[in-house]
Scaffold this motif. Structure first.
Motif, PDB file in Angstrom:
ATOM      1  N   UNK A  83     -15.944 -79.367   2.666  1.00 50.21           N
ATOM      2  CA  UNK A  83     -16.601 -80.577   3.155  1.00 50.21           C
ATOM      3  C   UNK A  83     -16.997 -81.481   2.003  1.00 50.21           C
ATOM      4  N   UNK A  84     -17.447 -82.675   2.351  1.00 49.48           N
ATOM      5  CA  UNK A  84     -17.834 -83.668   1.342  1.00 49.48           C
ATOM      6  C   UNK A  84     -19.320 -83.507   1.028  1.00 49.48           C
ATOM      7  N   UNK A  85     -19.628 -83.327  -0.245  1.00 45.36           N
ATOM      8  CA  UNK A  85     -21.019 -83.215  -0.673  1.00 45.36           C
ATOM      9  C   UNK A  85     -21.692 -84.592  -0.555  1.00 45.36           C
ATOM     10  N   UNK A  86     -22.790 -84.719   0.219  1.00 40.00           N
ATOM     11  CA  UNK A  86     -23.414 -86.022   0.446  1.00 40.00           C
ATOM     12  C   UNK A  86     -23.851 -86.719  -0.845  1.00 40.00           C
ATOM     13  N   UNK A  87     -24.393 -85.968  -1.784  1.00 39.53           N
ATOM     14  CA  UNK A  87     -24.844 -86.598  -3.034  1.00 39.53           C
ATOM     15  C   UNK A  87     -23.659 -87.097  -3.859  1.00 39.53           C
ATOM     16  N   UNK A  88     -22.619 -86.306  -3.901  1.00 41.36           N
ATOM     17  CA  UNK A  88     -21.407 -86.716  -4.615  1.00 41.36           C
ATOM     18  C   UNK A  88     -20.809 -87.968  -3.973  1.00 41.36           C
ATOM     19  N   UNK A  89     -20.774 -87.970  -2.643  1.00 41.53           N
ATOM     20  CA  UNK A  89     -20.247 -89.124  -1.922  1.00 41.53           C
ATOM     21  C   UNK A  89     -21.107 -90.363  -2.184  1.00 41.53           C
ATOM     22  N   UNK A  90     -22.422 -90.180  -2.170  1.00 40.91           N
ATOM     23  CA  UNK A  90     -23.323 -91.302  -2.422  1.00 40.91           C
ATOM     24  C   UNK A  90     -23.126 -91.884  -3.808  1.00 40.91           C
ATOM     25  N   UNK A  91     -22.959 -91.017  -4.787  1.00 43.03           N
ATOM     26  CA  UNK A  91     -22.728 -91.482  -6.155  1.00 43.03           C
ATOM     27  C   UNK A  91     -21.397 -92.241  -6.237  1.00 43.03           C
ATOM     28  N   UNK A  92     -20.371 -91.689  -5.581  1.00 35.88           N
ATOM     29  CA  UNK A  92     -19.060 -92.351  -5.592  1.00 35.88           C
ATOM     30  C   UNK A  92     -19.151 -93.736  -4.941  1.00 35.88           C
ATOM     31  N   UNK A  93     -19.805 -93.803  -3.772  1.00 35.61           N
ATOM     32  CA  UNK A  93     -19.888 -95.065  -3.045  1.00 35.61           C
ATOM     33  C   UNK A  93     -20.663 -96.108  -3.847  1.00 35.61           C
ATOM     34  N   UNK A  94     -21.758 -95.690  -4.471  1.00 37.26           N
ATOM     35  CA  UNK A  94     -22.544 -96.618  -5.298  1.00 37.26           C
ATOM     36  C   UNK A  94     -21.734 -97.077  -6.502  1.00 37.26           C
TER      37      UNK A  94
END
Length: 464
Positions: free
Chosen positions: A200-211
């Motif tokens: 699955x996608x790690x929410x913190x990793x995804x948030x950092x990527x999106x930012x």
């Protein structure tokens, strides 16, 4: 003088003939009645036939305190008798002053200057214009571009529409205002596959990527050309995308590093929709500007605002510098008075805390729908949720255009209303049902919504 014009009693026919409804395919009512709502009470609305519907959208993310609040109507009546209208163009009137002070008190950080508008699109337009002029006064005239997110809706005026990330809404009106650029949104349900490492996608990793995509866009355009980033705390269009952990903290760092203003577009998310007076409070960031409208008066009178930090306002308070911008009805005396009474009601009934106390139960009730094969995701925050519909749960395959037209609009939207639930079925982005009821809603409201939606979606699945 001639005879007075007779008002037709056939409101539905007259509506088709004369009332050009917003965002409406008018031909659909050529041979069908126009739904006509005549009354509201609490969390319910009633049509001209006397049928009752649960207002699952608070009108349009607006009626926070619920329908039929006589104290708000009485406030409007009293103010209209005393001072019905005066502009805030070089003059003040007491209610605009008092409401500006009240809003500044609620706003975070040094956001102490309140520029009133009559709605959210005007507030967004104001923020972009202000950002452009601010940088000109700072000796940085090339900083005029803005960055916003894919699928995000920010309003219909030419500037706000340029900031909007929905191509279908923009295409009929192009060319629009140049300089508005888009980055990925925070829909983790449809995060890029390369971010999924098998578990699955790690929410913190995804948030950092999106930012970080915002930083990349600033660097691509050139920091010396970018004035502002416009973001909703929870993105509306596409179906209620909440921010991943750490997302806004990283965005704030990026904006500070490149001298870019962060605008929190809270036309929907402010005034209790997420359980806080402003959505940025919920997610722990302080923007440079907040745009807001809708819930400020619970819809009892139209108003909006752009709330500006002292730092950004400072050059406009010097010498002959003037923000050459305004609206006739901005800060209207009646709307300002109703806004104050609405905020009194918020405090007296502790509506924000009511949302915080009940949001988990609301989400849990909607998540029961996950047992249906047509439901792919349930997401949101506070009293603001989206249910994404799919035709294959395992692959997350969405509807094609024909299925969206036939099932989402031809069946789901109509049946929800016929079965007594007013809400939004929409495919700006992927097909979703959106729910945003009055903040007075409780478990009985949540249960009624879930039951109506369940029945309609069970039928819809058989049509795929």
């Amino acid at each position: 003088m001639g005879n007075p014009i007779a008002v037709s009693k056939d409101l539905s026919r007259t509506a088709y003939d004369h009332l050009w409804m917003h965002f409406t395919r008018m031909s659909s009512y050529e041979n069908a009645p126009v739904p006509t709502i005549v009354r509201g009470e609490g969390t319910y609305i009633y049509d001209d036939k006397g049928k009752r519907y649960l207002d699952g959208l608070a009108g349009l993310f607006v009626v926070q305190a619920g329908h039929g609040r006589t104290e708000l109507a009485e406030t409007a009546f009293k103010q209209a008798q005393e001072l019905a209208f005066f502009p805030v163009w070089s003059y003040a009137h007491p209610k605009a002053v008092e409401l500006a002070e009240r809003i500044a008190h609620y706003a975070p950080g040094d956001l102490n200057k309140v520029f009133f508008t009559t709605g959210g699109g005007e507030a967004v337009e104001t923020a972009w214009k202000l950002a452009k002029q601010y940088f000109k006064l700072q000796g940085k005239p090339t900083k005029h571009k803005v960055i916003s997110r894919a699928v995000a809706y920010h309003g219909t005026p030419q500037g706000a529409l340029s900031i909007t990330g929905l191509s279908a809404l923009k295409a009929p009106f192009e060319p629009l205002v140049p300089g508005a650029h888009k980055v990925p949104n925070t829909n983790i349900y449809r995060a890029p596959s390369f971010l999924d490492h098998g578990d699955g996608v790690d929410p913190e990793l995804f948030g950092r990527w999106a930012a970080d995509q915002i930083e990349q866009q600033i660097l691509f355009e050139g920091p010396e050309t970018v004035a502002a980033v416009f973001l909703e705390p929870v993105q509306n269009a596409g179906g209620c995308f909440p921010p991943p952990p750490g997302y806004f903290q990283r965005v704030r760092e990026i904006c500070d590093e490149y001298d870019v203003l962060l605008v929190s577009d809270e036309v929907i998310c402010a005034f209790g929709r997420l359980g806080t007076m402003f959505g940025c409070e919920k997610f722990g960031y302080v923007p440079d500007m907040i745009t807001c409208a809708k819930g400020m008066t619970s819809g009892y009178s139209p108003i909006g605002a752009c709330i500006v930090s002292d730092r950004i306002a400072e050059p406009f308070y010097k010498g002959d510098n003037t923000f050459l911008h305004g609206y006739t009805f901005g800060g209207h005396p009646v709307s300002a008075a109703v806004g104050l009474a609405n905020l009194d009601l918020f405090e007296r009934e502790n509506l924000n805390q009511h949302v915080l106390d009940n949001e988990a139960a609301f989400l849990a009730t909607l998540q029961k729908l996950n047992d249906l094969p047509i439901v792919g995701d349930v997401r949101g925050s506070g009293y603001f949720y989206g249910i994404e519909l799919v035709k294959d749960k395992a692959t997350k395959e969405s509807f094609n255009d024909e299925e969206s037209e036939r099932i989402l609009y031809g069946h789901v939207s109509k049946k929800l209303f016929e079965n007594g639930l007013y809400c939004r079925a929409d495919d700006r982005g992927d097909p979703v049902i959106q729910l945003s009821p009055p903040l007075t809603s409780d478990q009985s409201t949540f249960d009624e919504m879930e039951q109506i939606i369940r029945g309609v979606l069970q039928e819809a699945w058989t049509l795929l």
